[in-house]
Design an enzyme around this catalytic site. Sequence first.
Site, PDB file in Angstrom:
ATOM      1  N   CYS A 160       0.859  -1.329  -0.061  1.00 27.13           N
ATOM      2  CA  CYS A 160       0.019   0.055   0.116  1.00 27.13           C
ATOM      3  C   CYS A 160       1.051   1.368  -0.053  1.00 27.13           C
ATOM      4  CB  CYS A 160      -0.871   0.042   1.151  1.00 27.13           C
ATOM      5  SG  CYS A 160      -2.079  -1.335   1.347  1.00 27.13           S
ATOM      6  N   CYS A 165      -0.720 -14.117  -5.710  1.00 35.37           N
ATOM      7  CA  CYS A 165      -0.651 -12.847  -5.104  1.00 35.37           C
ATOM      8  C   CYS A 165       0.484 -12.710  -4.091  1.00 35.37           C
ATOM      9  CB  CYS A 165      -1.993 -12.509  -4.305  1.00 35.37           C
ATOM     10  SG  CYS A 165      -3.452 -12.286  -5.430  1.00 35.37           S
ATOM     11  N   CYS A 200       0.802 -10.728  -1.322  1.00 38.76           N
ATOM     12  CA  CYS A 200       0.611  -9.921  -0.106  1.00 38.76           C
ATOM     13  C   CYS A 200       1.273 -10.524   0.962  1.00 38.76           C
ATOM     14  CB  CYS A 200      -1.004  -9.771   0.044  1.00 38.76           C
ATOM     15  SG  CYS A 200      -1.682  -8.588  -0.773  1.00 38.76           S
ATOM     16  N   ASP A 248      31.589  -0.788  28.160  1.00 41.75           N
ATOM     17  CA  ASP A 248      32.156   0.085  28.926  1.00 41.75           C
ATOM     18  C   ASP A 248      32.149  -0.299  30.515  1.00 41.75           C
ATOM     19  OD1 ASP A 248      33.639   2.671  29.702  1.00 41.75           O
ATOM     20  OD2 ASP A 248      31.648   3.802  30.020  1.00 41.75           O
ATOM     21  N   ASP A 274      -4.269 -17.412  -0.705  1.00 39.48           N
ATOM     22  CA  ASP A 274      -3.596 -16.250  -0.508  1.00 39.48           C
ATOM     23  C   ASP A 274      -4.227 -15.553   0.791  1.00 39.48           C
ATOM     24  OD1 ASP A 274      -2.413 -13.721  -1.587  1.00 39.48           O
ATOM     25  OD2 ASP A 274      -4.326 -13.000  -1.461  1.00 39.48           O
TER      26      ASP A 274
END
Length: 756
Positions: free
Chosen positions: A20, A385, A387, A429, A712
């Site tokens: 997107c 797809c 996605c 340290d 999907d």
Amino acid sequence: MAEAARKSRYRVDGMDCAGCAQKVDTAVRRIPGVEDVAVSVVSGTMTVEHADGAQLDSEIARRVTRLGYRIAPQTTTGPGANGAEACAAPCCSGGGSRDIPDDTIHRGITREARWWQRPAVQLTLASGLAFLVAYGAGWLLPRYEQWFFGLAMLVGLVPIARRAFAAAVTGTPFSIETLMTIAAVGAIFIGAVQEAAAVIFLFLVGELLEGVAADRSRASIRGLADLVPRLARVERKGGIEEIPAERLSVGDVILVRPGDRIAADGEILSGESSVNEAPVTGESIPNSKGPGDPVFAGTVNGNAALRVGVTAAAEDNTIARVIKLVEEAQEKKAPTERFINRFSRYYTPGVVVLAALVACLPPLATGEPWSEWVYKGLAILLIGCPCALVISTPAAIAAALASGARRGLLMKGGAVLEGAGRLQAIAFDKTGTLTEGKPKVTDIIAFDGDQREVLRLASALEQGSSHPLAAAILERAAQEGIAIPEATRSAAVGGKGVTGTVEGRPLFLGSVNAAGERQALSKEQSRSLATFNDEGKTVSVLLVGEKALGAIAMRDEPREDARSGLANLEAQGIRALMLTGDNRRTAEAIAGSLNIEARAELLPEDKSRIVGELKAGGLKVGKVGDGINDAPALAAADIGIAMGGGTDVALETADAAILHGRVSDVAAMVELSRRTMGNIRQNITIAIGLKVLFFFTTILGITGLWPAILADTGATVLVTANAMRLLGWKPRSWPKSPSARPSAHGAAQTGRRTPG
């Protein structure tokens, strides 16, 4: 004359994944006059650098709206600036200079809409209802069943097709909407209209679930902003006025009542109370605070009223800085995510080509039925797809960064998160990192009399001194409830100690050498004091007249969790070592107590050189320090980690910051990184595994369009849900290292001291 460039920030609702964001970025970047675009899926915002002009503002809004997202201009006023209350759209602000059409400022973006009012929910419900109506009408009138399902399909397909066309003309031709549109239209031509309608509905359900997951991720960040109260009680003109917290300015004085959240970073001017800092630091025990002590926005005042002077505006307070860093970090892609994004650019067109080959080759080559193979080709379009694959990495990284931030672990980007789990050696340290950073009294010995008398008289001499050793002695006296007498004629003896008269007796408190110059110590006394020096302790001898009354030994203690934190790193197979500028004896005392390798008497450039040598030996090296004198080594390390309580240096100089100041959090950061990378591997396996499985079942004719879209959508939901598990991550308790050995305490500097 050329128009001056400016930056505009917008809130964009409806973005659920990196795909997107890419569509929005590509579309807006193609507008003439736009110079740069930064889209944040995490915060739901877009920042555009562009030439000034209302017409350009309007075009940006139109482009984003055509893609199916809702947009409104936004101002940044505080830690909640990414929320709805910060909207600066003309419809909210009572007007404005920007000429953006009202139809591009969608309802629901300026305030939190109820779930059924969200466009994605309404479209999904409408598509589902249309499918059910078509099913019922088709049962009653079978002759027109195909028409009913065709109309039901159009309810969802038309908005999807519009978004596909908008994405194509703005630079993203191979979007998920394009694949769905091709598959649905193709299904109509081969007579699979009922399946096409079901596929469209299931796709909308999958998108809705993606949105829910994205909202949950954003909510974890908004939860930080919600820690800051909306209103603050400010002293104005001799009275108290309530104003929005984002309007507070540096120098304002706010009144914080018992039980209230503190509305800004500040310094206590008057009042003493316990402050619960758990919302910011995670510490469960409230801290006692008084005049001069700092307080942080979002923390909770305890049992007394406080007057607090504001030291940071709303957009600069601790909560706001943390939110900003987390949002920026979530937009910095990890190497794995960058690879997946590059792969997907070629993957999606490849899927289209593969689907076309499956649909055309068998009929052309062997005379197979066109309808059967076109159907299989359409199913492969849906299976392919991207996605689930595209979201597999950013979803996990966003969840992990948010989860870490809630526990005080800030990592500046996916690359840092990914790299932390690969560390093989970590250099620490000493002062303020492995140790508390301030000396404490560890031993009190009395050569004559008792220990309380030694502490009482020493405290009398040190009253009013700001020297760290003096503070340690006074703190110990306060802990033991000793009444401190008054000292007269107090004077510092440069480089040696302090003198004074207490209760008529002349006293001297100073280093072993300085005391020996005034009064020879016995061999037994000298041996006792030498033992303390060997342990890295600083020793102050108390003389009363010409007699040694006793001595007080002090040192900079290791942090409470230092041993367990280092043992946790060892349990994870990570080598730990200490780099310090302190003297060798002190360093070895600390190292022996913590079972850690030490290199002492180092300058900043020496620390950087040693880090470089470790890297040259093939190790992935981390450096943990305070972010100031360790800056060269922090920069030289693969991952620099600042240890601090949210200071500007701790938050800005290193790749990561540990706000709580706990050594054990270093191991927790490594664990979170490794857990996240494991989650990403699981997600990629799910996404690719399901696609490969359904590809073969489709070719063999076992599955069709319905299972394809379920594959999907199911993969996307599984991947997202798996990533969201990281929001509930908690550091595990590692077993203590069997080689860790208890020994004497840590160390402070030895030698002579100069009293304050």
